[in-house]
Design an enzyme around this catalytic site. Sequence first.
Site, PDB file in Angstrom:
ATOM      1  N   CYS A   1      -4.761   8.987  10.230  1.00 41.62           N
ATOM      2  CA  CYS A   1      -4.654   8.310  11.525  1.00 41.62           C
ATOM      3  C   CYS A   1      -4.339   9.284  12.655  1.00 41.62           C
ATOM      4  O   CYS A   1      -3.621  10.254  12.463  1.00 41.62           O
ATOM      5  CB  CYS A   1      -3.554   7.248  11.478  1.00 41.62           C
ATOM      6  SG  CYS A   1      -4.037   5.736  10.674  1.00 41.62           S
TER       7      CYS A   1
ATOM      8  N   ARG B   1       2.543  14.602  12.748  1.00 40.71           N
ATOM      9  CA  ARG B   1       3.079  14.404  11.398  1.00 40.71           C
ATOM     10  C   ARG B   1       2.846  15.614  10.494  1.00 40.71           C
ATOM     11  O   ARG B   1       2.139  15.545   9.495  1.00 40.71           O
ATOM     12  CB  ARG B   1       2.468  13.151  10.760  1.00 40.71           C
ATOM     13  CG  ARG B   1       2.835  11.889  11.500  1.00 40.71           C
ATOM     14  CD  ARG B   1       2.555  10.661  10.677  1.00 40.71           C
ATOM     15  NE  ARG B   1       1.157  10.321  10.641  1.00 40.71           N
ATOM     16  CZ  ARG B   1       0.657   9.309   9.955  1.00 40.71           C
ATOM     17  NH1 ARG B   1       1.437   8.558   9.229  1.00 40.71           N
ATOM     18  NH2 ARG B   1      -0.621   9.047   9.963  1.00 40.71           N
TER      19      ARG B   1
ATOM     20  N   LYS C   1       0.837  -1.213   0.000  1.00 40.94           N
ATOM     21  CA  LYS C   1       0.000   0.000   0.000  1.00 40.94           C
ATOM     22  C   LYS C   1       0.867   1.257   0.000  1.00 40.94           C
ATOM     23  O   LYS C   1       0.620   2.201  -0.757  1.00 40.94           O
ATOM     24  CB  LYS C   1      -0.902   0.008   1.236  1.00 40.94           C
ATOM     25  CG  LYS C   1      -1.669   1.313   1.452  1.00 40.94           C
ATOM     26  CD  LYS C   1      -2.494   1.284   2.704  1.00 40.94           C
ATOM     27  CE  LYS C   1      -1.736   1.634   3.949  1.00 40.94           C
ATOM     28  NZ  LYS C   1      -1.708   3.084   4.246  1.00 40.94           N
ATOM     29  N   ASN C   2       1.897   1.273   0.850  1.00 38.12           N
ATOM     30  CA  ASN C   2       2.716   2.478   0.989  1.00 38.12           C
ATOM     31  C   ASN C   2       3.603   2.728  -0.225  1.00 38.12           C
ATOM     32  O   ASN C   2       4.184   3.806  -0.359  1.00 38.12           O
ATOM     33  CB  ASN C   2       3.565   2.394   2.262  1.00 38.12           C
ATOM     34  CG  ASN C   2       2.723   2.521   3.514  1.00 38.12           C
ATOM     35  OD1 ASN C   2       1.583   2.993   3.463  1.00 38.12           O
ATOM     36  ND2 ASN C   2       3.249   2.088   4.642  1.00 38.12           N
TER      37      ASN C   2
ATOM     38  N   ASP D   1       5.678   0.885  11.777  1.00 39.44           N
ATOM     39  CA  ASP D   1       4.428   0.207  11.419  1.00 39.44           C
ATOM     40  C   ASP D   1       4.369  -1.235  11.908  1.00 39.44           C
ATOM     41  O   ASP D   1       3.360  -1.915  11.713  1.00 39.44           O
ATOM     42  CB  ASP D   1       4.229   0.233   9.893  1.00 39.44           C
ATOM     43  CG  ASP D   1       3.656   1.556   9.413  1.00 39.44           C
ATOM     44  OD1 ASP D   1       3.309   2.400  10.253  1.00 39.44           O
ATOM     45  OD2 ASP D   1       3.561   1.755   8.181  1.00 39.44           O
TER      46      ASP D   1
ATOM     47  N   ARG E   1      -8.029  -0.352   5.687  1.00 43.06           N
ATOM     48  CA  ARG E   1      -7.172   0.604   4.987  1.00 43.06           C
ATOM     49  C   ARG E   1      -5.855  -0.036   4.555  1.00 43.06           C
ATOM     50  O   ARG E   1      -5.209   0.447   3.635  1.00 43.06           O
ATOM     51  CB  ARG E   1      -6.879   1.811   5.883  1.00 43.06           C
ATOM     52  CG  ARG E   1      -8.073   2.737   6.105  1.00 43.06           C
ATOM     53  CD  ARG E   1      -7.663   3.980   6.881  1.00 43.06           C
ATOM     54  NE  ARG E   1      -6.451   4.541   6.318  1.00 43.06           N
ATOM     55  CZ  ARG E   1      -5.367   4.870   7.041  1.00 43.06           C
ATOM     56  NH1 ARG E   1      -5.363   4.690   8.344  1.00 43.06           N
ATOM     57  NH2 ARG E   1      -4.296   5.373   6.450  1.00 43.06           N
TER      58      ARG E   1
END
Length: 428
Positions: free
Chosen positions: A125, A130, A22-23, A315, A407
């Site tokens: 999130c 961030r 995904k990233n 993560d 997600r």
Amino acid sequence: MDRIRIQGGNRLEGRIPIGGAKNAALPLMAASLLTDEQLALSNLPHLADISTLANLLSGHGVAIHMVGEETNEGHVGRVLGLQAKEITSTTAPYELVRRMRASVLVLGALLARAGQAEVSLPGGCAIGTRPVDLHLKGLQQLGAEIELREGYIHASAKKGLHGARFVFPFVSVGATENLLMAAVLARGETELANAAREPEVVDLAACLATMGAKIEGAGTDTIRVQGVDRLHGGTHAVIPDRIETGTYAMAAAITGGDIVLEGARLGQIGALAEILTEAGVTLEEVPGGLRVHRRNADLTGVNVMTEPFPGFPTDMQAQMMALMSTATTASMITETIFENRFMHVPEMNRMGADIAVHGASAMVRGVTGLVGAEVMATDLRASVSLVLAGLVADGETVVHRVYHLDRGYERLEEKLAACGAEIERLKH
């Protein structure tokens, strides 16, 4: 709102296909804004975040269609064609950007291609502030004029962007990706120092290179870009998801199971593999993937500190905490990337874990057994850590607010159930 119910205690055995990252997929999709030709991306995961970004890109004028599906080492990945013949809108609205922080990745590409962008300040999130300061400072160094007003980033480069040297005060994956996309169409040479080294950044650079970009040093802390006048289309396969790989490796470890992760690459999870090996888990490369199993009956507590790649990934911190909750000795887990990423601790303690938070560190004392409970997911990785705990807990665990899970994990219940887990999704 959906929930996931788990009856714990089953040892997992079998094979789990690892999907596209995904990233990696999100910045690759944003890169389609840089050319008027088609960019075909294969091995795309079917996830909520992918759909959110597809909707956002459509609003900018990107035509998106399924080119087909392909099966790669047991994983069925989608192939999408994305083509932005012209940029019809340079505004990324709040209602889409608020759902996912990665939406800010369109900023650099829009600025490079269209000379302007109006992007809502991101949401996403609740695991830390961030801020996007680094994205903006870097783009200003490349010649962009930026103003913040009414919750939006208003950026313009009427005469185009120019090359520059930018030193990141701290490593930022998103800012590295944004500046990389902006720099490929800027005049002259850009040098990004203290750049992120993550595999996802390397994958983006590889894709941009197939589109005609001139990039050196991706995967090191200094990336150099020679700007070009235009990019053409291309075809690129998304790399396997290293966070999904790590998560299912821990599912094997926590249940004392034996799982082959199809398509997984050991080289992507070096620091995690070292930590798991130290804890008593064996990871070995086999044809087509990675086999994970526990070496002996008990897990050993291991101290962990999250760091930018190639260090231990933030993560994987929540999943590691679930694993260490079942170890025979204590461990200390320190979070250095995000300041609010221990929200899963109270929920794990409800399941019988013994975790005490002291500032940026958590002392985890292993317990003889976790117990099932009703728990609440607070973010993407926290949600899957509760699933891991539920797999080994005595009795029934129900995880609420699993939209976080959707997600980042594709067909999680199905993949775990195929290896013997008693797990199901409960629809409201």
